[in-house]
Scaffold this motif. Structure first.
Motif, mmCIF file in Angstrom:
data_model
loop_
_atom_site.group_PDB
_atom_site.id
_atom_site.type_symbol
_atom_site.label_atom_id
_atom_site.label_comp_id
_atom_site.label_asym_id
_atom_site.label_seq_id
_atom_site.Cartn_x
_atom_site.Cartn_y
_atom_site.Cartn_z
ATOM 1 N N ARG A 20 0.794 -1.298 -0.441
ATOM 2 C CA ARG A 20 -0.124 0.378 0.125
ATOM 3 C C ARG A 20 1.281 0.934 0.255
ATOM 4 N N LEU A 21 1.861 1.232 -0.861
ATOM 5 C CA LEU A 21 2.749 2.125 -1.003
ATOM 6 C C LEU A 21 2.352 3.204 -2.818
ATOM 7 N N THR A 22 2.849 4.015 -2.775
ATOM 8 C CA THR A 22 2.866 4.700 -3.651
ATOM 9 C C THR A 22 4.291 5.081 -4.437
ATOM 10 N N GLN A 23 4.056 5.143 -5.599
ATOM 11 C CA GLN A 23 6.010 5.322 -5.995
ATOM 12 C C GLN A 23 6.307 6.253 -5.375
ATOM 13 N N THR A 24 5.813 7.967 -4.858
ATOM 14 C CA THR A 24 6.415 8.631 -4.347
ATOM 15 C C THR A 24 6.704 8.123 -2.922
ATOM 16 N N ASP A 25 5.804 7.563 -2.139
ATOM 17 C CA ASP A 25 6.289 6.749 -1.327
ATOM 18 C C ASP A 25 7.636 6.170 -0.997
ATOM 19 N N LEU A 26 7.552 4.681 -1.849
ATOM 20 C CA LEU A 26 8.944 3.875 -2.077
ATOM 21 C C LEU A 26 10.253 5.027 -2.986
ATOM 22 N N ALA A 27 9.804 5.824 -3.601
ATOM 23 C CA ALA A 27 10.954 6.537 -3.847
ATOM 24 C C ALA A 27 11.551 7.284 -3.184
ATOM 25 N N LEU A 28 10.685 7.917 -1.967
ATOM 26 C CA LEU A 28 11.218 8.986 -1.085
ATOM 27 C C LEU A 28 12.332 8.638 -0.113
ATOM 28 N N ALA A 29 11.490 7.043 0.684
ATOM 29 C CA ALA A 29 12.028 5.858 1.338
ATOM 30 C C ALA A 29 13.432 5.151 1.325
ATOM 31 N N ALA A 30 13.017 5.006 -0.478
ATOM 32 C CA ALA A 30 14.780 4.716 -1.320
ATOM 33 C C ALA A 30 16.210 5.900 -1.665
ATOM 34 N N ASN A 31 15.741 7.248 -1.022
ATOM 35 C CA ASN A 31 16.661 7.948 -1.304
ATOM 36 C C ASN A 31 16.785 7.984 -3.308
ATOM 37 N N SER A 32 16.016 7.644 -3.908
ATOM 38 C CA SER A 32 15.311 8.234 -5.524
ATOM 39 C C SER A 32 14.403 8.868 -5.671
ATOM 40 N N SER A 33 13.881 9.298 -7.516
ATOM 41 C CA SER A 33 13.847 9.730 -7.814
ATOM 42 C C SER A 33 11.928 8.744 -8.295
ATOM 43 N N THR A 34 10.963 9.138 -7.969
ATOM 44 C CA THR A 34 9.483 8.828 -8.262
ATOM 45 C C THR A 34 9.708 8.312 -10.345
ATOM 46 N N ARG A 35 10.693 8.962 -10.482
ATOM 47 C CA ARG A 35 10.689 8.682 -12.205
ATOM 48 C C ARG A 35 11.313 7.710 -12.226
ATOM 49 N N HIS A 36 12.023 7.424 -11.465
ATOM 50 C CA HIS A 36 13.414 6.083 -11.645
ATOM 51 C C HIS A 36 12.555 5.173 -11.277
ATOM 52 N N LEU A 37 11.595 5.344 -10.493
ATOM 53 C CA LEU A 37 10.778 3.723 -9.722
ATOM 54 C C LEU A 37 10.034 3.888 -11.271
ATOM 55 N N SER A 38 9.115 4.757 -11.323
ATOM 56 C CA SER A 38 8.371 4.455 -12.792
ATOM 57 C C SER A 38 8.370 3.949 -13.923
ATOM 58 N N CYS A 39 10.135 3.871 -13.983
ATOM 59 C CA CYS A 39 10.848 3.157 -15.377
ATOM 60 C C CYS A 39 11.403 2.322 -14.972
ATOM 61 N N LEU A 40 11.519 1.615 -14.048
ATOM 62 C CA LEU A 40 11.858 0.778 -13.426
ATOM 63 C C LEU A 40 10.834 -0.311 -13.350
ATOM 64 N N GLU A 41 9.595 0.122 -12.700
ATOM 65 C CA GLU A 41 8.171 -0.515 -13.277
ATOM 66 C C GLU A 41 7.678 -0.803 -14.422
ATOM 67 N N THR A 42 8.068 0.314 -15.090
ATOM 68 C CA THR A 42 7.654 0.019 -16.711
ATOM 69 C C THR A 42 8.565 -0.560 -17.500
ATOM 70 N N GLY A 43 9.471 -0.917 -16.834
ATOM 71 C CA GLY A 43 10.902 -1.811 -17.553
ATOM 72 C C GLY A 43 11.780 -1.076 -18.567
ATOM 73 N N LYS A 44 11.199 0.468 -18.641
ATOM 74 C CA LYS A 44 11.769 1.016 -19.280
ATOM 75 C C LYS A 44 13.453 1.841 -18.759
ATOM 76 N N ALA A 45 13.921 1.098 -17.460
ATOM 77 C CA ALA A 45 15.069 1.051 -17.095
ATOM 78 C C ALA A 45 15.095 -0.235 -16.619
ATOM 79 N N GLN A 46 16.916 -0.842 -15.974
ATOM 80 C CA GLN A 46 17.011 -1.915 -15.762
ATOM 81 C C GLN A 46 18.023 -1.718 -13.873
ATOM 82 N N PRO A 47 17.614 -2.198 -13.240
ATOM 83 C CA PRO A 47 17.778 -1.998 -11.753
ATOM 84 C C PRO A 47 19.585 -2.845 -11.626
#
Length: 288
Positions: A20-47
């Protein structure tokens, strides 16, 4: 990636939504950006492996599923799954704990509630249960709730059943295991008693914790259960094991447990064995 392996991004999104986390919630906790997390979830970026470790820590992903995420991203699994027999040190430690808990029941269960270790205490609790339910692997949930198991002798079955179903739902919420979903559907379909017939006459203090109140041929016993897990496990099997220990909830239960233990000792004594043999010989002579 196999035909049945979902992409990393889809698995990551499912775990984020399950927590029950938004992309913004998880990105902030991970010291990342919402855009990068979105790219990971859509497959546009590789972790990277480090990113996967950080995200799975934040999402509290079980070790088994962390391996799936690593595989989906193209990395080798990080966690081994050893058989219970191969975990010699841990098995010895668990066995010492279980044996020290006698004369009260204690057992270790896997993630699907199958009993893998037990101290064998108080077999009188299982008298009258179907032999099929007592054949290995014994499933603790089925044994407790099945109408051919302990269910009919649990005096507060409605409350105990509600507790067990809530535990299964929490496990499914945490890990989404299809096998557990089937087990939940099965035990939820067992005959359910009405609250009015199972909650009468209990103490007000029992609202603080749900006891297991069960009738035996020697009297009614009441137990409180505790669950112990390995907090630093790095092996999948060990991480998924839990020690279930029943503690007496009143003095009467202690008295009956000691009586049952004495009964077992008497049955196993050489005198009792010899008496049994003598009785058998006498029976044969009488038949002759």
């Amino acid at each position: 990636m196999t035909a049945h392996q979902l992409p990393f991004g889809i698995l990551l999104r499912r775990w984020r939504e399950r927590r029950r986390l938004t992309q913004t919630d998880l990105a902030l906790a991970a010291n990342s950006s919402t855009r990068h997390l979105s790219c990971l979830e859509t497959g546009k970026a590789q972790p990277s492996r480090a990113t996967i470790n950080r995200l799975t820590d934040l999402l509290d992903v079980p070790l088994r599923d962390r391996n799936r995420l690593l595989l989906a991203a193209g990395f080798a699994p990080a966690y081994e799954e050893t058989s219970i027999d191969g975990l010699e040190a841990a098995r010895a430690a668990m066995d010492r704990i279980l044996q020290a808990h006698k004369p009260f029941p204690a057992f270790a269960v896997d993630r699907r509630w199958n009993v893998v270790l037990s101290n064998g205490a108080l077999p009188q609790l299982y008298e009258g249960c179907s032999e099929a339910l007592l054949e290995p692997p014994i499933n603790a949930m089925r044994l407790m709730l099945h109408p051919a198991g302990m269910g009919p002798r649990i005096l507060n079955l409605a409350a105990w059943r509600a507790y067990c179903l809530s535990v299964l739902r929490q496990q499914i919420e945490a890990g989404a295991d299809p096998w557990l979903q089937n087990l939940l559907a099965e035990v939820a379909a067992y005959p359910a008693p009405s609250d009015s017939t199972t909650s009468m006459g209990f103490e007000q203090s029992e609202r603080l914790a749900t006891p297991l109140r069960i009738t035996t041929r020697l009297g009614t016993m009441s137990f409180l259960n505790t669950v112990t897990v390995f907090g630093t496990a790095t092996d999948i099997t060990l991480a998924e094991l839990a020690l279930e220990m029943l503690f007496p909830a009143d003095n009467r239960t202690i008295e009956l447990a000691n009586l049952m233990q004495s009964e077992l000792v008497d049955q196993a004594s050489p005198v009792a064995v010899e008496r049994g043999r003598a009785g058998a010989r006498e029976h044969v002579l009488m038949r002759r």
